[in-house]
Design an enzyme around this catalytic site. Structure first.
Site, PDB file in Angstrom:
ATOM      1  N   GLU A   1       0.838  -1.209   0.000  1.00 22.53           N
ATOM      2  CA  GLU A   1       0.000   0.000   0.000  1.00 22.53           C
ATOM      3  C   GLU A   1       0.865   1.249   0.000  1.00 22.53           C
ATOM      4  O   GLU A   1       2.068   1.177   0.267  1.00 22.53           O
ATOM      5  CB  GLU A   1      -0.927  -0.015   1.222  1.00 22.53           C
ATOM      6  CG  GLU A   1      -0.176  -0.053   2.523  1.00 22.53           C
ATOM      7  CD  GLU A   1      -1.055  -0.412   3.716  1.00 22.53           C
ATOM      8  OE1 GLU A   1      -1.715  -1.472   3.672  1.00 22.53           O
ATOM      9  OE2 GLU A   1      -1.056   0.378   4.679  1.00 22.53           O
TER      10      GLU A   1
ATOM     11  N   LYS B   1       2.798   4.541   1.006  1.00 24.77           N
ATOM     12  CA  LYS B   1       3.345   5.142   2.217  1.00 24.77           C
ATOM     13  C   LYS B   1       3.137   6.642   2.076  1.00 24.77           C
ATOM     14  O   LYS B   1       3.728   7.288   1.215  1.00 24.77           O
ATOM     15  CB  LYS B   1       4.827   4.816   2.372  1.00 24.77           C
ATOM     16  CG  LYS B   1       5.430   5.417   3.643  1.00 24.77           C
ATOM     17  CD  LYS B   1       6.793   4.827   3.903  1.00 24.77           C
ATOM     18  CE  LYS B   1       7.496   5.302   5.145  1.00 24.77           C
ATOM     19  NZ  LYS B   1       7.063   6.487   5.805  1.00 24.77           N
TER      20      LYS B   1
ATOM     21  N   ASP C   1       3.208  10.557   3.035  1.00 22.31           N
ATOM     22  CA  ASP C   1       4.215  11.400   3.673  1.00 22.31           C
ATOM     23  C   ASP C   1       3.547  12.586   4.371  1.00 22.31           C
ATOM     24  O   ASP C   1       3.552  13.708   3.884  1.00 22.31           O
ATOM     25  CB  ASP C   1       5.209  11.886   2.606  1.00 22.31           C
ATOM     26  CG  ASP C   1       6.435  12.513   3.240  1.00 22.31           C
ATOM     27  OD1 ASP C   1       6.621  12.353   4.451  1.00 22.31           O
ATOM     28  OD2 ASP C   1       7.192  13.171   2.509  1.00 22.31           O
TER      29      ASP C   1
ATOM     30  N   TYR D   1      -4.702   3.577   7.641  1.00 19.01           N
ATOM     31  CA  TYR D   1      -4.020   2.368   7.155  1.00 19.01           C
ATOM     32  C   TYR D   1      -3.762   1.294   8.206  1.00 19.01           C
ATOM     33  O   TYR D   1      -3.034   0.348   7.950  1.00 19.01           O
ATOM     34  CB  TYR D   1      -2.695   2.730   6.483  1.00 19.01           C
ATOM     35  CG  TYR D   1      -1.827   3.695   7.274  1.00 19.01           C
ATOM     36  CD1 TYR D   1      -1.338   3.343   8.523  1.00 19.01           C
ATOM     37  CD2 TYR D   1      -1.519   4.944   6.769  1.00 19.01           C
ATOM     38  CE1 TYR D   1      -0.548   4.216   9.240  1.00 19.01           C
ATOM     39  CE2 TYR D   1      -0.729   5.817   7.478  1.00 19.01           C
ATOM     40  CZ  TYR D   1      -0.242   5.459   8.714  1.00 19.01           C
ATOM     41  OH  TYR D   1       0.531   6.309   9.427  1.00 19.01           O
TER      42      TYR D   1
ATOM     43  N   LYS E   1      11.329   2.816   0.376  1.00 17.94           N
ATOM     44  CA  LYS E   1      11.312   4.253   0.087  1.00 17.94           C
ATOM     45  C   LYS E   1      11.667   4.506  -1.373  1.00 17.94           C
ATOM     46  O   LYS E   1      12.673   3.970  -1.868  1.00 17.94           O
ATOM     47  CB  LYS E   1      12.330   4.972   0.979  1.00 17.94           C
ATOM     48  CG  LYS E   1      12.077   4.768   2.457  1.00 17.94           C
ATOM     49  CD  LYS E   1      11.187   5.835   3.018  1.00 17.94           C
ATOM     50  CE  LYS E   1      12.037   7.020   3.406  1.00 17.94           C
ATOM     51  NZ  LYS E   1      11.317   7.972   4.233  1.00 17.94           N
TER      52      LYS E   1
ATOM     53  N   CYS F   1      31.008  39.606   1.223  1.00 19.68           N
ATOM     54  CA  CYS F   1      29.660  39.367   1.753  1.00 19.68           C
ATOM     55  C   CYS F   1      28.647  40.138   0.904  1.00 19.68           C
ATOM     56  O   CYS F   1      28.807  41.345   0.707  1.00 19.68           O
ATOM     57  CB  CYS F   1      29.588  39.828   3.209  1.00 19.68           C
ATOM     58  SG  CYS F   1      27.900  39.782   3.854  1.00 19.68           S
TER      59      CYS F   1
ATOM     60  N   CYS G   1      27.021  43.051   3.214  1.00 18.70           N
ATOM     61  CA  CYS G   1      27.707  44.207   3.796  1.00 18.70           C
ATOM     62  C   CYS G   1      29.061  44.475   3.141  1.00 18.70           C
ATOM     63  O   CYS G   1      29.718  45.455   3.462  1.00 18.70           O
ATOM     64  CB  CYS G   1      27.877  44.005   5.305  1.00 18.70           C
ATOM     65  SG  CYS G   1      29.108  42.761   5.692  1.00 18.70           S
TER      66      CYS G   1
ATOM     67  N   CYS H   1      30.965  35.623   7.074  1.00 22.25           N
ATOM     68  CA  CYS H   1      31.151  37.059   7.029  1.00 22.25           C
ATOM     69  C   CYS H   1      31.572  37.458   8.448  1.00 22.25           C
ATOM     70  O   CYS H   1      30.836  37.221   9.393  1.00 22.25           O
ATOM     71  CB  CYS H   1      29.846  37.756   6.657  1.00 22.25           C
ATOM     72  SG  CYS H   1      29.931  39.508   7.007  1.00 22.25           S
TER      73      CYS H   1
ATOM     74  N   CYS I   1      26.732  43.537  10.044  1.00 22.76           N
ATOM     75  CA  CYS I   1      26.150  42.914   8.851  1.00 22.76           C
ATOM     76  C   CYS I   1      24.650  42.659   9.115  1.00 22.76           C
ATOM     77  O   CYS I   1      24.305  41.912  10.039  1.00 22.76           O
ATOM     78  CB  CYS I   1      26.898  41.615   8.550  1.00 22.76           C
ATOM     79  SG  CYS I   1      26.269  40.741   7.122  1.00 22.76           S
TER      80      CYS I   1
HETATM   81  S1  IVH Z   1       1.830   1.239   9.155  1.00 22.90           S
HETATM   82  C1  IVH Z   1       3.261  -0.779  12.982  1.00 22.90           C
HETATM   83  N1  IVH Z   1       1.138   2.118   6.784  1.00 22.90           N
HETATM   84  O1  IVH Z   1       5.182   5.780   8.069  1.00 22.90           O
HETATM   85  C2  IVH Z   1       3.018  -0.187  11.646  1.00 22.90           C
HETATM   86  N2  IVH Z   1       2.521   3.520   8.117  1.00 22.90           N
HETATM   87  O2  IVH Z   1       7.869   4.709   9.451  1.00 22.90           O
HETATM   88  C3  IVH Z   1       2.589   1.207  11.722  1.00 22.90           C
HETATM   89  N3  IVH Z   1       3.042   5.692   7.093  1.00 22.90           N
HETATM   90  O3  IVH Z   1       4.821   6.445  11.458  1.00 22.90           O
HETATM   91  C4  IVH Z   1       2.634   2.004  10.495  1.00 22.90           C
HETATM   92  N4  IVH Z   1       1.913   5.378   5.234  1.00 22.90           N
HETATM   93  O4  IVH Z   1       3.294   7.680   9.879  1.00 22.90           O
HETATM   94  C5  IVH Z   1       1.839   2.385   7.914  1.00 22.90           C
HETATM   95  N5  IVH Z   1       0.392   2.775   4.681  1.00 22.90           N
HETATM   96  C6  IVH Z   1       1.092   3.040   5.794  1.00 22.90           C
HETATM   97  C7  IVH Z   1       1.775   4.252   5.977  1.00 22.90           C
HETATM   98  C8  IVH Z   1       2.497   4.457   7.168  1.00 22.90           C
HETATM   99  C9  IVH Z   1       2.669   6.213   5.924  1.00 22.90           C
HETATM  100  C10 IVH Z   1       3.926   6.383   8.073  1.00 22.90           C
HETATM  101  C11 IVH Z   1       3.466   6.355   9.492  1.00 22.90           C
HETATM  102  C12 IVH Z   1       4.567   5.725  10.305  1.00 22.90           C
HETATM  103  C13 IVH Z   1       5.711   5.771   9.350  1.00 22.90           C
HETATM  104  C14 IVH Z   1       6.530   4.501   9.527  1.00 22.90           C
END
Ligand code: IVH
Length: 668
Positions: free
Chosen positions: A111, A113, A115, A224, A312, A406, A409, A424, A430
Site C-alpha cells: 500500500e 506510504k 508522507d 491504514y 522508500k 559578503c 555588507c 562574514c 552585517c
Molecule cells: S503502518 C506498525 N502504513 O510511516 C506499523 N505507516 O515509518 C505502523 N506511514 O509512522 C505504520 N503510510 O506515519 C503504515 N500505509 C502506511 C503508511 C504508514 C505512511 C507512516 C506512518 C509511520 C511511518 C513509519
C-alpha cells in the site's frame, strides 16, 4: 417531527453528503442545497443548545478559541517501520518473513506510504472520541478539536455497517498538493515564511491553536492500520481496511495483495511512476503481512514490527538550467550558496532555487553559469543540485567562483580551519547577522516574545529602532507607532512582551544571547554550573571544559564572546534592564548532589510530573539523563507503558527499575 429528531436527521444526511463529496468524490446534491441544509441545522442548533454535539457536521468549521493540547498516553505504542531502499532489501524482507513463518503460505499487502504525520483516532459506538498525534510514540498531543474539521475523517460512522463497539484506527494526515500551493501563495503575498513541504504544512496546521484555521487549510486523511480488542484475531489487514472503508474511512489507494516477491516488486515499480498523479505526497510503499495471526507470530523488534517494512522511493530528479548563483548570509554569518535555476516541476512543486551547501560541494560540481543541472528532492525538502550534464556545456560558459565578499555588507569573507563554510566576519554590522541574532533572541525557546516576528524585527531595524537585542528594552509605544495610531495595540503588545522577558530564567538567557555553538542544552549546562553571568563571563577555557558536555570548541567560543566589548556592553545593558543574570533562589536551593555521578534513563508515561520536569529534576540533583540503557545506566525511571524491549534490556543488564514514587522519595 420533534426538533431533536429533525436535528438528528439533518446531521445524518449532511454527514452522508459530506462522505459522498469528500471521501468518494461523488456528490449527489448541489453545493447550494448542501449549504441550505447546513444553515437549517445551524439555526436549529442555535435555538436548541441542549442538543449540541461536538460531532455535528456544523462543528467542522472549527472555532477561534485558543486551545492547548493535552498529552495523552497511547493505549498501544505507535511504532515506526524499518526502511528499505532497493530490490535486494525487499527480497531480504520477503525471505525473512518466509523463514519466520516456517513454510506456511502468506500474503503481503502492498500500500502507499503517505508522507504526512501519523494520527491515532479512537471511535466508541461509532463516534470519534479522540484524536492523538504520534508524539514520541508513547504519548502524543490530543488534537481532537482540530481533527474534527478534517472533512474526510468521519465524525460518526455509517450506521449499520458493523463497526466494533470500540477501536482505534491509525493513518496519516496530509495536506494535498493543491491546498499546499494555495497556502504558500497566500503566505508569500503576506510575506510570511513559506512551508517547506506539505508535511510541514500539515503538521504546523494540525498544531494550530485555532481549529478554524485548520478547517480552512483543506487537510486530508488516509487510514491504514486498525487495532483494538474487538478486531478478530484471525482476520486479515487488507480485508479489515476494506471494512473500514465501508464504515466511512478513506483508506490507502491501490492496496494490493501479493503472493510472490515478483508481484511486490511490480507493484513498487508501478507506483514509483503512478504516484506522481496522486493528490498527496507519498514517499514509498508499505509492505505488510496480511494475516493478523501471522503478524503476531512474527512479532516486533525493539523499534518496529517484523511483519512490515517500508520501501522508500528514490528521490525524484529533474534537469534544468542554472542561471545564477547567489549567496545567503545566516544568523551566524555562515554564507550559503544558492542555485537560481529556470523553474522546473519536481515531486509535485515548481522548483527554481536549490541549495549548493558550501564551497566544497560547489567546487566538486564544477558548475558553470548556463549549465544544465540535475536537481533532487531527498528526505530534506530543500532541493539540492546533485550533478551537471556536461555534455550540454559550451566553451563560452563561465565557471562559478565562490563569492569573495559578503553580499549583504561587502566585508571580505573568511574561512575557519576545518570548516566547510565561509563566514562574514562583520558580525556587529552585517544586517542579516544582526537581525538573525535578534530573531534568535525573541524565539520561543529563548526569550519567547511572540508578539514580535521576523517581519517586525526587519521593520524596526530598517527604521533604526533596534540595532541589537538590548535595544529591544528601549522600545516604547510612541517610538514604534510614530505617526501611525493604528499600531498602538500591537505596539503595546510588543512592549509588554519585552517586559515579560524579565521573568525568563537565567539558563534561557544564556541560550538567547546567541553565543556560537551554545545550543539550548549547553546553555543549560553552563548556566547551572556557573550559576551567574558574572561567573560565566570570568570563566577560563579550562574552567568551562570542566562542565560535562563542553569541549574545546564551545569553551573557546564562550570566552571569545565575552572578550568582545560589543557583547560585554550588551550583557551589561541587559542586566541594567532587569534581565535575569543568575539562577533563581529556588533553583539554587533545589540543587543537590543526591544523584551525583548517576546516569538515568527515563521511560514510559508519568502521572505526577512531565518527562521534561523529571529530566530537570535529575539534572538539578547532579545526575545525568541519558537516552538508552547500557551497562553504565544507574537506574531506569519508569512510568506506565514502558516499552517491552527497554524493560527486557534493563532486566538482562541488571539495571534497577525505579518507579515514579520511589524516585520522588529518593529526592525528598
Ligand atoms: S503502518 C506498525 N502504513 O510511516 C506499523 N505507516 O515509518 C505502523 N506511514 O509512522 C505504520 N503510510 O506515519 C503504515 N500505509 C502506511 C503508511 C504508514 C505512511 C507512516 C506512518 C509511520 C511511518 C513509519
Amino acid at each position: 417531527m420533534t426538533p431533536k429528531e429533525e436535528i438528528e436527521q439533518l446531521r445524518k444526511e449532511l454527514e452522508l453528503h459530506n462522505y459522498n463529496y469528500y471521501v468518494l468524490n461523488q456528490p449527489t446534491i448541489s453545493d447550494y442545497d448542501f449549504d441550505q441544509m447546513m444553515h437549517k441545522l445551524e439555526d436549529l442548533e442555535m435555538f436548541y443548545p441542549q442538543y449540541a454535539d461536538p460531532n455535528s457536521p456544523t462543528q467542522r468549521v472549527g472555532s477561534d478559541l485558543s486551545q492547548s493540547f493535552k498529552a495523552v498516553a497511547h493505549k498501544y505504542p505507535m511504532l515506526s517501520l524499518a526502511n528499505t531502499y532497493n530490490e535486494g532489501e525487499v527480497r531480504d524482507f520477503y525471505n525473512r518473513v518466509k523463514e519466520g513463518l516456517e513454510g506456511e503460505e502468506f500474503e503481503i499487502c502492498a500500500e502507499m506510504k503517505y508522507d504526512g504525520l501519523s494520527i491515532s483516532l479512537t471511535y466508541v459506538d461509532g463516534e470519534l472520541v479522540q484524536a492523538v498525534t504520534r508524539g514520541d510514540g508513547v504519548k502524543g498531543d490530543d488534537v481532537t478539536n482540530n481533527v474534527r474539521t478534517i472533512r474526510t475523517i468521519p465524525l460518526k460512522l455509517r450506521e449499520g455497517s458493523g463497526y466494533p463497539h470500540e477501536f482505534e484506527i491509525r493513518g496519516e494526515i496530509l495536506m494535498p498538493w493543491t491546498s499546499f500551493e494555495k497556502l504558500n501563495e497566500e503566505r508569500a503575498k503576506r510575506e510570511e515564511p513559506l512551508f517547506a513541504n506539505p508535511r510541514n504544512a500539515a503538521s504546523g496546521t494540525l498544531k494550530s491553536q485555532s481549529s478554524k484555521v485548520v478547517a480552512q487549510r483543506g487537510l486530508d486523511a488516509y487510514l491504514y492500520y486498525i487495532l483494538g480488542d474487538e478486531i478478530p484475531a484471525d482476520s486479515c489487514h487488507y480485508e479489515n481496511l476494506q471494512m473500514a472503508a465501508s464504515w466511512g474511512f478513506k483508506i490507502s489507494q491501490g492496496m494490493r495483495k501479493c503472493k510472490t516477491v515478483e508481484e511486490v516488486l511490480d507493484c513498487i515499480e508501478y507506483w514509483d511512476e503512478e504516484r506522481k498523479n496522486l493528490p498527496v505526497a507519498t514517499d514509498g510503499i508499505v509492505l505488510k503481512v496480511n494475516s493478523l495471526r501471522q503478524q503476531r507470530h512474527l512479532g516486533y523488534t525493539a523499534k518496529s514490527p517484523r511483519w512490515a517494512i517500508a520501501y522508500k522511493f528514490k528521490a525524484e530528479r529533474a534537469c534544468t538550467r542554472l542561471n545564477e548563483v547567489t549567496y545567503q548570509v545566516g544568523r551566524t554569518g555562515a554564507v550559503t550558496p544558492v542555485a537560481n535555476m529556470s523553474p522546473v516541476q519536481l515531486a509535485g512543486t515548481v522548483v527554481k532555487r536549490a541549495s549548493l551547501h558550501n564551497a566544497d560541494v560547489m567546487r566538486e560540481l564544477d558548475l558553470h553559469i548556463g549549465d544544465m543541472v540535475y536537481v533532487e528532492k531527498g528526505g530534506e525538502i530543500i532541493p539540492k543540485v546533485v550533478g551537471v550534464d556536461t555534455s550540454q556545456r559550451s566553451a563560452d560558459m563561465e565557471p562559478v567562483r565562490f563569492a569573495r565578499l559578503c553580499p549583504e555588507c561587502g566585508a571580505e569573507l573568511v574561512r575557519f580551519e576545518g570548516e566547510a563554510a565561509y563566514y562574514c566576519p562583520n558580525d556587529s554590522a552585517c544586517p542579516p547577522q544582526i537581525k538573525g541574532r535578534i530573531e534568535h533572541f525573541i524565539s520561543r525557546k529563548a526569550m519567547n516574545i511572540d508578539s514580535l516576528g521576523p517581519e517586525t524585527v526587519d521593520d524596526y531595524y530598517q527604521r533604526g529602532l533596534i540595532r541589537n537585542v538590548a535595544d529591544l528594552y528601549t522600545l516604547t509605544v510612541a517610538a514604534i507607532c510614530g505617526y501611525n495610531k493604528n499600531r498602538v495595540r500591537s505596539a503595546q503588545k510588543v512592549v509588554d512582551g519585552v517586559r515579560a522577558t524579565l521573568q525568563v530564567p537565567f539558563e534561557r538567557v544564556v541560550f538567547a544571547v546567541g553565543i556560537r555553538f551554545v545550543g539550548e542544552t549547553t546553555a543549560k549546562l553552563i548556566a547551572r554550573h556557573f550559576k551567574s553571568m558574572e561567573a560565566l563571563r570570568n570563566a577560563t577555557v579550562e574552567q568551562l571544559m570542566e562542565v560535562d558536555g563542553v569541549g574545546m570548541v564551545i569553551a573557546e567560543s564562550v570566552v571569545k564572546y565575552f572578550q568582545d566589548p560589543v557583547n560585554a556592553d550588551i550583557i551589561d545593558r541587559l542586566a541594567g534592564y532587569g534581565v535575569q543574570m543568575q539562577l533563581s533562589e529556588e533553583q539554587l536551593s533545589a540543587q543537590t548532589d543526591k544523584l551525583a555521578g548517576k546516569s538515568v534513563v527515563i521511560s514510559g508515561v508519568f502521572q505526577k510530573h512531565s518527562r521534561d520536569e523529571y529530566k530537570a529534576m535529575i539534572e538539578q540533583n547532579g545526575g545525568k539523563n541519558v537516552g538508552s540503557i547500557s551497562k553504565k545506566t544507574s537506574f531506569v525511571l519508569a512510568g506506565d507503558n514502558m516499552g517491552p524491549s527497554k524493560l527486557e534490556k534493563a532486566q538482562s543488564l541488571g539495571v534497577e527499575i525505579v518507579s515514579e514514587e520511589e524516585f520522588l522519595q529518593m529526592l525528598e
